[in-house]
Design a protein around this motif. Structure first.
Motif, PDB file in Angstrom:
ATOM      1  N   SER A   3       0.810  -1.224   0.000  1.00 46.60           N
ATOM      2  CA  SER A   3       0.000   0.000   0.000  1.00 46.60           C
ATOM      3  C   SER A   3       0.841   1.271   0.000  1.00 46.60           C
ATOM      4  CB  SER A   3      -0.934   0.006   1.205  1.00 46.60           C
ATOM      5  OG  SER A   3      -1.819  -1.073   1.140  1.00 46.60           O
ATOM      6  N   VAL A   4       1.937   1.271   0.728  1.00 48.81           N
ATOM      7  CA  VAL A   4       2.806   2.455   0.768  1.00 48.81           C
ATOM      8  C   VAL A   4       3.410   2.688  -0.611  1.00 48.81           C
ATOM      9  CG1 VAL A   4       4.928   3.419   1.749  1.00 48.81           C
ATOM     10  CG2 VAL A   4       3.300   2.248   3.236  1.00 48.81           C
ATOM     11  N   SER A   5       3.871   1.637  -1.262  1.00 49.51           N
ATOM     12  CA  SER A   5       4.458   1.766  -2.598  1.00 49.51           C
ATOM     13  C   SER A   5       3.440   2.250  -3.615  1.00 49.51           C
ATOM     14  CB  SER A   5       5.039   0.431  -3.059  1.00 49.51           C
ATOM     15  OG  SER A   5       6.069   0.020  -2.209  1.00 49.51           O
ATOM     16  N   ILE A   6       2.225   1.716  -3.530  1.00 50.22           N
ATOM     17  CA  ILE A   6       1.175   2.132  -4.462  1.00 50.22           C
ATOM     18  C   ILE A   6       0.840   3.606  -4.260  1.00 50.22           C
ATOM     19  CG2 ILE A   6      -1.269   1.851  -5.052  1.00 50.22           C
ATOM     20  CD1 ILE A   6      -0.891  -1.160  -4.556  1.00 50.22           C
ATOM     21  N   LYS A   7       0.723   4.037  -3.007  1.00 47.55           N
ATOM     22  CA  LYS A   7       0.399   5.442  -2.735  1.00 47.55           C
ATOM     23  C   LYS A   7       1.539   6.346  -3.188  1.00 47.55           C
ATOM     24  CE  LYS A   7      -2.164   8.172   0.528  1.00 47.55           C
ATOM     25  NZ  LYS A   7      -2.909   8.118   1.784  1.00 47.55           N
ATOM     26  N   SER A   8       2.773   5.935  -2.969  1.00 45.02           N
ATOM     27  CA  SER A   8       3.934   6.713  -3.425  1.00 45.02           C
ATOM     28  C   SER A   8       3.944   6.825  -4.940  1.00 45.02           C
ATOM     29  CB  SER A   8       5.234   6.070  -2.948  1.00 45.02           C
ATOM     30  OG  SER A   8       5.357   6.164  -1.560  1.00 45.02           O
ATOM     31  N   ARG A   9       3.656   5.729  -5.609  1.00 49.07           N
ATOM     32  CA  ARG A   9       3.606   5.744  -7.078  1.00 49.07           C
ATOM     33  C   ARG A   9       2.506   6.679  -7.568  1.00 49.07           C
ATOM     34  NH1 ARG A   9       2.910   0.234 -10.564  1.00 49.07           N
ATOM     35  NH2 ARG A   9       2.505   1.202 -12.573  1.00 49.07           N
ATOM     36  N   ALA A  10       1.347   6.643  -6.907  1.00 52.84           N
ATOM     37  CA  ALA A  10       0.234   7.519  -7.284  1.00 52.84           C
ATOM     38  C   ALA A  10       0.637   8.983  -7.125  1.00 52.84           C
ATOM     39  CB  ALA A  10      -1.002   7.207  -6.439  1.00 52.84           C
ATOM     40  N   LEU A  11       1.248   9.318  -6.002  1.00 49.71           N
ATOM     41  CA  LEU A  11       1.674  10.703  -5.765  1.00 49.71           C
ATOM     42  C   LEU A  11       2.676  11.160  -6.820  1.00 49.71           C
ATOM     43  CD1 LEU A  11       2.032  10.534  -1.908  1.00 49.71           C
ATOM     44  CD2 LEU A  11       0.457  12.013  -3.155  1.00 49.71           C
ATOM     45  N   SER A  12       3.608  10.309  -7.145  1.00 44.69           N
ATOM     46  CA  SER A  12       4.608  10.640  -8.154  1.00 44.69           C
ATOM     47  C   SER A  12       3.947  10.879  -9.511  1.00 44.69           C
ATOM     48  CB  SER A  12       5.628   9.511  -8.257  1.00 44.69           C
ATOM     49  OG  SER A  12       6.558   9.777  -9.266  1.00 44.69           O
ATOM     50  N   GLN A  13       3.026  10.013  -9.895  1.00 43.71           N
ATOM     51  CA  GLN A  13       2.346  10.162 -11.179  1.00 43.71           C
ATOM     52  C   GLN A  13       1.473  11.412 -11.220  1.00 43.71           C
ATOM     53  OE1 GLN A  13       0.309   6.552 -12.331  1.00 43.71           O
ATOM     54  NE2 GLN A  13       2.185   5.349 -12.274  1.00 43.71           N
ATOM     55  N   LEU A  14       1.033  11.865 -10.067  1.00 45.57           N
ATOM     56  CA  LEU A  14       0.204  13.067  -9.993  1.00 45.57           C
ATOM     57  C   LEU A  14       1.031  14.349  -9.879  1.00 45.57           C
ATOM     58  CD1 LEU A  14      -2.616  11.685  -7.694  1.00 45.57           C
ATOM     59  CD2 LEU A  14      -2.856  12.354 -10.098  1.00 45.57           C
ATOM     60  N   GLY A  15       2.353  14.229  -9.862  1.00 45.13           N
ATOM     61  CA  GLY A  15       3.213  15.402  -9.895  1.00 45.13           C
ATOM     62  C   GLY A  15       3.834  15.819  -8.581  1.00 45.13           C
ATOM     63  N   ALA A  16       3.575  15.090  -7.496  1.00 46.11           N
ATOM     64  CA  ALA A  16       4.209  15.424  -6.218  1.00 46.11           C
ATOM     65  C   ALA A  16       5.705  15.124  -6.334  1.00 46.11           C
ATOM     66  CB  ALA A  16       3.584  14.629  -5.085  1.00 46.11           C
ATOM     67  N   THR A  17       6.523  15.978  -5.729  1.00 48.58           N
ATOM     68  CA  THR A  17       7.968  15.811  -5.865  1.00 48.58           C
ATOM     69  C   THR A  17       8.686  15.540  -4.545  1.00 48.58           C
ATOM     70  OG1 THR A  17       8.195  18.220  -5.758  1.00 48.58           O
ATOM     71  CG2 THR A  17       8.154  17.212  -7.957  1.00 48.58           C
ATOM     72  N   GLU A  18       8.229  16.136  -3.463  1.00 44.69           N
ATOM     73  CA  GLU A  18       8.854  15.919  -2.152  1.00 44.69           C
ATOM     74  C   GLU A  18       7.786  15.485  -1.168  1.00 44.69           C
ATOM     75  OE1 GLU A  18      11.266  19.022  -0.546  1.00 44.69           O
ATOM     76  OE2 GLU A  18      12.260  19.410  -2.459  1.00 44.69           O
ATOM     77  N   TYR A  19       7.828  14.227  -0.793  1.00 49.75           N
ATOM     78  CA  TYR A  19       6.825  13.688   0.128  1.00 49.75           C
ATOM     79  C   TYR A  19       7.336  12.400   0.758  1.00 49.75           C
ATOM     80  CZ  TYR A  19       6.106  10.681  -3.866  1.00 49.75           C
ATOM     81  OH  TYR A  19       6.326   9.818  -4.901  1.00 49.75           O
ATOM     82  N   THR A  20       6.721  12.044   1.848  1.00 49.21           N
ATOM     83  CA  THR A  20       6.970  10.773   2.509  1.00 49.21           C
ATOM     84  C   THR A  20       5.621  10.148   2.798  1.00 49.21           C
ATOM     85  OG1 THR A  20       8.964  11.656   3.553  1.00 49.21           O
ATOM     86  CG2 THR A  20       8.008   9.668   4.526  1.00 49.21           C
ATOM     87  N   VAL A  21       5.493   8.865   2.507  1.00 52.71           N
ATOM     88  CA  VAL A  21       4.281   8.134   2.854  1.00 52.71           C
ATOM     89  C   VAL A  21       4.630   7.256   4.040  1.00 52.71           C
ATOM     90  CG1 VAL A  21       2.522   6.507   2.088  1.00 52.71           C
ATOM     91  CG2 VAL A  21       3.477   8.148   0.460  1.00 52.71           C
ATOM     92  N   LYS A  22       3.961   7.506   5.153  1.00 50.25           N
ATOM     93  CA  LYS A  22       4.219   6.745   6.378  1.00 50.25           C
ATOM     94  C   LYS A  22       3.526   5.381   6.301  1.00 50.25           C
ATOM     95  CE  LYS A  22       4.976  10.032   9.908  1.00 50.25           C
ATOM     96  NZ  LYS A  22       4.440  10.528  11.174  1.00 50.25           N
ATOM     97  N   PRO A  23       3.934   4.435   7.155  1.00 52.85           N
ATOM     98  CA  PRO A  23       3.302   3.113   7.156  1.00 52.85           C
ATOM     99  C   PRO A  23       1.783   3.149   7.385  1.00 52.85           C
ATOM    100  CG  PRO A  23       5.350   3.035   8.375  1.00 52.85           C
ATOM    101  CD  PRO A  23       5.096   4.487   8.043  1.00 52.85           C
ATOM    102  N   ASP A  24       1.292   4.192   8.075  1.00 58.17           N
ATOM    103  CA  ASP A  24      -0.161   4.310   8.273  1.00 58.17           C
ATOM    104  C   ASP A  24      -0.826   5.014   7.090  1.00 58.17           C
ATOM    105  OD1 ASP A  24       0.575   6.938   8.594  1.00 58.17           O
ATOM    106  OD2 ASP A  24      -0.288   7.166  10.589  1.00 58.17           O
ATOM    107  N   LEU A  25      -0.047   5.242   6.009  1.00 57.04           N
ATOM    108  CA  LEU A  25      -0.484   5.831   4.743  1.00 57.04           C
ATOM    109  C   LEU A  25      -0.745   7.332   4.792  1.00 57.04           C
ATOM    110  CD1 LEU A  25      -2.736   2.982   3.313  1.00 57.04           C
ATOM    111  CD2 LEU A  25      -0.302   3.398   2.927  1.00 57.04           C
ATOM    112  N   THR A  26      -0.359   7.997   5.881  1.00 57.23           N
ATOM    113  CA  THR A  26      -0.442   9.452   5.889  1.00 57.23           C
ATOM    114  C   THR A  26       0.706  10.005   5.048  1.00 57.23           C
ATOM    115  OG1 THR A  26       0.853   9.602   7.933  1.00 57.23           O
ATOM    116  CG2 THR A  26      -1.548   9.618   8.152  1.00 57.23           C
ATOM    117  N   ILE A  27       0.488  11.193   4.514  1.00 59.00           N
ATOM    118  CA  ILE A  27       1.468  11.817   3.628  1.00 59.00           C
ATOM    119  C   ILE A  27       2.042  13.054   4.309  1.00 59.00           C
ATOM    120  CG2 ILE A  27       1.855  12.863   1.370  1.00 59.00           C
ATOM    121  CD1 ILE A  27      -0.841  11.507   0.532  1.00 59.00           C
TER     122      ILE A  27
END
Length: 94
Positions: A3-27
């Motif tokens: 889930s963390v990898s999928i959310k990170s991939r989604a953020l990247s594809q949507l144009g986010a550049t600097e972010y961290t996805v925590k294990p609880d899926l918060t950004i």
């Protein structure tokens, strides 16, 4: 893909550049982040990525697909087309 990898991939594809996805899926966005996608955009992108991953796993490898196509051309069958249609119907796009 977890889930963390999928959310990170989604953020990247949507144009986010600097972010961290925590294990609880918060950004957590960085100070120089270019874009902060909306929750609905992230949810839609995650749904699409999930379907793409499911299809990727369900499709036969390319060698087997080429073999199906060759045998279909010899025998007048639709094995390859049936395989592709089943994968797509079992995993519809959102």
């Amino acid at each position: 893909m977890d889930s963390v990898s999928i959310k990170s991939r989604a953020l990247s594809q949507l144009g986010a550049t600097e972010y961290t996805v925590k294990p609880d899926l918060t950004i957590i966005y960085g100070d120089n982040n270019a874009v902060e996608p909306s929750t609905s955009d992230i949810t839609e992108k995650i749904a699409l990525i999930t379907v793409q991953e499911a299809r990727r796993k369900a499709y036969a490898n390319w060698r087997d697909q080429l073999d199906m196509q060759y045998k279909d051309s010899l025998n007048g069958t639709t094995t390859w087309e049936d395989h592709i249609a089943k994968v797509k119907s079992d995993n519809p796009k959102p």
